[in-house]
Motif scaffolding. Structure first.
Motif, PDB file in Angstrom:
ATOM      1  N   ILE A 144       0.851  -1.184   0.000  1.00 60.72           N
ATOM      2  CA  ILE A 144       0.000   0.000   0.000  1.00 60.72           C
ATOM      3  C   ILE A 144       0.888   1.236   0.000  1.00 60.72           C
ATOM      4  O   ILE A 144       1.909   1.272   0.690  1.00 60.72           O
TER       5      ILE A 144
ATOM      6  N   ARG B 173      -3.704   0.945  -3.447  1.00 62.45           N
ATOM      7  CA  ARG B 173      -2.971  -0.246  -3.893  1.00 62.45           C
ATOM      8  C   ARG B 173      -2.283   0.049  -5.229  1.00 62.45           C
ATOM      9  O   ARG B 173      -2.528   1.053  -5.867  1.00 62.45           O
TER      10      ARG B 173
ATOM     11  N   TYR C 181      -7.906   2.308  -0.776  1.00 63.44           N
ATOM     12  CA  TYR C 181      -7.800   1.263   0.242  1.00 63.44           C
ATOM     13  C   TYR C 181      -8.653   1.540   1.474  1.00 63.44           C
ATOM     14  O   TYR C 181      -9.229   0.619   2.073  1.00 63.44           O
TER      15      TYR C 181
END
Length: 828
Positions: free
Chosen positions: A621, A635, A716
């Motif tokens: 990440i 991501r 995310y």
């Protein structure tokens, strides 16, 4: 978040005297007018060098080493809990720690107030309430306020710590990178009558994981009633550690009886996983499962309780949870979340079995425990175990500094994982010792263990980390037959003023104890342009030039989204070592900056790459730390360019990963509605990925992160906060709406006023498959205002149809008649 005076709270709760000096040369004896059942000891530093022994009748018990359990809080300055086999009036202490305070514990001998078997008449375990097992509720009010370094607080102006422990820094970083995991719904500081709690009751908005622990105190052969052990544990957490309550939510004894732990009811935040208490429930079993196996009744109750809690909190035990960016099961052990041996070998090795029993509802199924290889009692022969040091056994370092050593071990025969290799003895218990085990270092107490299964005839390298005491001198450590002589000389090792550089150890390069947090610029200069060209040749095709979509019926499996970031520079943090334009970097903190007509990547203020910069997190990440909003984590690949004089950031990632972060239908919506919108949103995005349908012709991206021009993409954080939406995306993976083998541009909107609009009514000319989108009645939304363009599927209509029990397929069939749900054909 940081509170650096946590340890001093324990000292202020002393029951016997204040700070007591001990004689370094002699044993110190302490007597108590009223017998005590258990004991812990508070100290004024991070180190403790003490052992305790109690008088049992006319003899003294064996010495028991004291240690500080830092896994619960790295700022803790309270020893482990020592529970005596019977009430004692006299103890003795020995060691070099010269200031300490005794925290004696006396527990009630009253029986449980409500006589109830562990298993009720219907075969289900019952949970004893705090009142039933005799929790002294006055302790939750009287005493110093709780102080935990992983809970929000203001740091003091002057700290008695000259160094911030690395785990505290890691926790602070986690709070920056994963703010949703630390967000609580409410905090209750007073009871209904207005009395103030020592530990304010914070509440999680939802529960993500169930965490299993052990108390690490052996119970086999101890005749003391289990309820007394629970009461001692409660007072130890409440007063000894200064928390104001027990940290676990539930306790299970050897007979399978379950006890209510932390007060406050459902969703209350406990204190059982450092930096991971919000959104988790802690269950502890009495026992030390490194040396003894849990009772059958104990694991039966554990499995029932796990199933009960999963049902209560709506957890799908077959799905994965996310903790600090890592995917893991819903049911985990303490050691799955932080480096610790808890919940002990026998539970850790069988937790997958326990989890499968819970999912199957087979709570009474027998668990087969592994066998720990024992040292053979046969007379040594030519085939015997060999333990040899790698390198010198005489080491010198600065007081408080770290040393790394390696040993080669060859067993006499085969050895199972966690088999005992050698006993460990230290001249001072202040010497810190850790052994590498499964990629992380675990604290060593009394023995070295095999980190992996070792076959007969094979050798295993053992890697250890030693921390020297902070006092100069000569120390020794015996590891079986190997003795290390350790000299602590010179000035104390410097305390880190900022986040320390990344630590590494290479057995081939012993001098390489530390590496910088990024690849030095001179490394790039050394490789030069030739190396960069070579790296570009090794990149996958879609990382050099955009793979044409729609070619030969294939669609790229990645999508490129322009982020609505408008600053001229950016700060980027990654949770893995990234690859930048084909070169793997060791660092995790970088900055991006516009430099003339190029994007420049910097580390520590130095340019290490420029041009079009592609940073691949290799499955991790990345966080745009300079983007001051919660939804700043993503991501995939971050690409930086300069276009038309502006810094442009593009997020390239798998289409399905992108879908998980599309903020269309949060978990507050019905599941079938979520599935319908997942298919429609994927169809919309995939339509614009085709070359003939480009939303932004000539631009190096497919879409944007805003619903005004494309789709609302939050990355995310959104997928982490909405696991049911992610599940809807996964269950509809690669499914889109098609007609005549072409992807339909599945428009959708929020709310109609009783009918949908046609593309023509909305002024959209040449809208593909316009016949699908003819105006149709939308009676579920009658009386509501028109919100959105009105074409396609309405959110209010989909919601009401899902409420009526209609499936996602039926909802889509109504709003997009004549289409079919088919899978995308994707390729490179």
């Amino acid at each position: 978040m940081r509170l650096l005076t946590v340890a001093s709270a324990a000292l202020s709760t002393a029951v016997v005297g204040s700070v007591l000096p001990s004689n370094l040369s002699h044993v110190q004896v302490h007597t108590f007018e009223e017998p005590i059942d258990a004991l812990s000891i508070g100290v004024v530093t991070d180190e403790i060098d003490l052992s305790v022994s109690a008088r049992l009748g006319s003899t003294w018990a064996e010495w028991e080493d004291l240690f500080i359990e830092k896994e619960f809080d790295p700022l803790l300055r309270e020893s482990n809990l020592v529970l005596f086999p019977e009430p004692v009036s006299e103890i003795r202490l020995r060691g070099r720690t010269d200031q300490y305070v005794l925290h004696p514990i006396r527990v009630s001998k009253e029986p449980i107030r409500y006589a109830v078997a562990a298993i009720g008449s219907v075969g289900k375990p019952r949970i004893l309430t705090r009142r039933q097992w005799g929790a002294d509720e006055s302790l939750t009010y009287v005493g110093t306020p709780t102080s935990r370094s992983d809970e929000p607080s203001e740091p003091p102006d002057n700290s008695e710590y000259n160094a911030v422990p690395q785990r505290v820094l890691d926790c602070e970083e986690a709070q920056r990178n994963f703010p949703e995991e630390f967000r609580t719904e409410k905090t209750t500081e007073n009871d209904p009558s207005g009395k103030e709690y020592r530990w304010p009751r914070r509440y999680s908005p939802k529960i993500r994981q169930l965490v299993v622990h052990h108390t690490a105190q052996k119970v086999d052969g101890d005749a003391r009633p289990a309820v007394e052990r629970v009461r001692a544990l409660y007072e130890y957490h409440t007063n000894g550690r200064g928390w104001g309550d027990i940290g676990y939510h539930y306790v299970i004894d050897g007979e399978g009886q379950i006890y209510e732990g932390r007060a406050g009811g459902d969703y209350v935040v406990g204190g059982h996983v450092y930096c991971g208490n919000v959104g988790t429930i802690g269950i502890v079993m009495l026992g030390n499962f490194d040396v003894e196996q849990p009772a059958h009744e104990q694991t039966n109750s554990l499995k029932w309780l796990l199933a009960e809690l999963a049902d209560r909190y709506g957890l799908d035990l077959e799905e994965q949870a996310i903790f600090h960016g890592k995917s893991m099961p819903v049911i985990v052990g303490h050691g799955d979340m932080i480096p610790t041996e808890c919940p002990g070998y026998y539970v850790r090795e069988t937790l997958n079995t326990i989890r499968s029993h819970v999912i199957a509802g087979n709570y009474s199924a027998k668990i087969t425990y592994p066998t720990i290889a024992k040292t053979s009692a046969k007379k040594p022969t030519a085939s015997r175990a060999i333990l040899l040091p790698v390198g010198s056994t005489e080491l010198t370092g600065r007081p408080g500094g770290l040393l790394h050593v390696s040993l080669q071990y060859k067993p006499a025969g085969s050895m199972q994982r966690r088999g005992r290799i050698a006993a460990v003895n230290r001249s001072s218990s202040v010497i810190g010792l850790w052994q590498e085990n499964g990629g992380h270092y675990s604290e060593v107490r009394k023995e070295l263990i095999a980190p992996e299964n070792i076959r007969s005839g094979e050798a295993e390298t053992l890697r250890l980390r030693i921390q020297l005491p902070r006092i100069a001198g000569v120390y020794t450590v015996d590891l079986g037959p190997v003795t290390y002589v350790l000299r602590a000389e010179g000035r104390r090792a410097p305390a880190p003023k900022t986040t320390p550089t990344r630590q590494s150890y290479s057995p081939e390069q012993r001098q390489n104890l530390q590496t910088p947090g990024y690849r030095r610029t001179r490394a790039f200069a050394r490789y030069g342009a030739d190396r960069r060209m070579q790296a570009e040749k090794q990149l996958p095709q879609n990382t050099q030039t955009r793979t044409p979509v729609g070619t030969a019926g294939k669609l790229s499996d990645t999508i490129r989204i322009r982020l609505n970031y408008t600053e001229e520079s950016a700060t980027v943090a990654t949770n893995t070592s990234p690859t930048v334009n084909g070169v793997l970097l060791d660092g995790r903190n970088f900055s991006l900056r516009k430099k003339d007509f190029s994007c420049a990547l910097l580390a520590d203020g130095k340019v290490i790459e420029s041009g079009t910069v592609r940073m691949d997190t290799n499955g991790g990440i990345f966080t745009l730390a300079s983007w001051e909003k919660p939804e700043n984590r993503f991501r995939g690949v971050l690409e930086c360019r300069v276009m038309f004089g502006e810094l442009v950031l593009i997020n390239e990632l798998l289409l399905e990963d992108y879908m998980a972060g599309v903020a269309e239908e949060p978990d507050s919506e019905l599941y079938e509605k979520q599935k319908a919108f997942a298919i429609a949103a994927r169809s919309y995005a995939a339509h614009y990925m085709e070359p003939e349908n480009r939303k932004f012709p000539g631009m190096p991206y497919d879409g944007s992160d805003t619903g005004a021009s494309f789709q609302n993409y939050q990355g995310y954080i959104y997928e982490h906060s909405n696991p049911r939406w992610v599940r809807a995306v996964q269950e509809t993976e690669a499914q889109v709406l098609k007609k005549l083998n072409r992807i339909v541009k599945a428009a959708y909107f929020s709310s109609s006023d009783g009918r949908t609009r046609s593309p023509e009514e909305n002024g959209w000319k040449d809208f593909p498959f316009a016949e699908v989108f003819r105006s149709k009645p939308d009676p579920w939304c009658k009386g509501l205002p028109l919100l959105g363009h009105g074409v396609g599927m309405s959110g209010c209509g989909a919601e009401e149809q899902a409420e009526e029990g209609k499936s996602a397929e039926e909802i889509l069939e109504y709003y997009y008649p004549g289409t079919r749900i088919e899978r995308l054909f994707v390729g490179s």
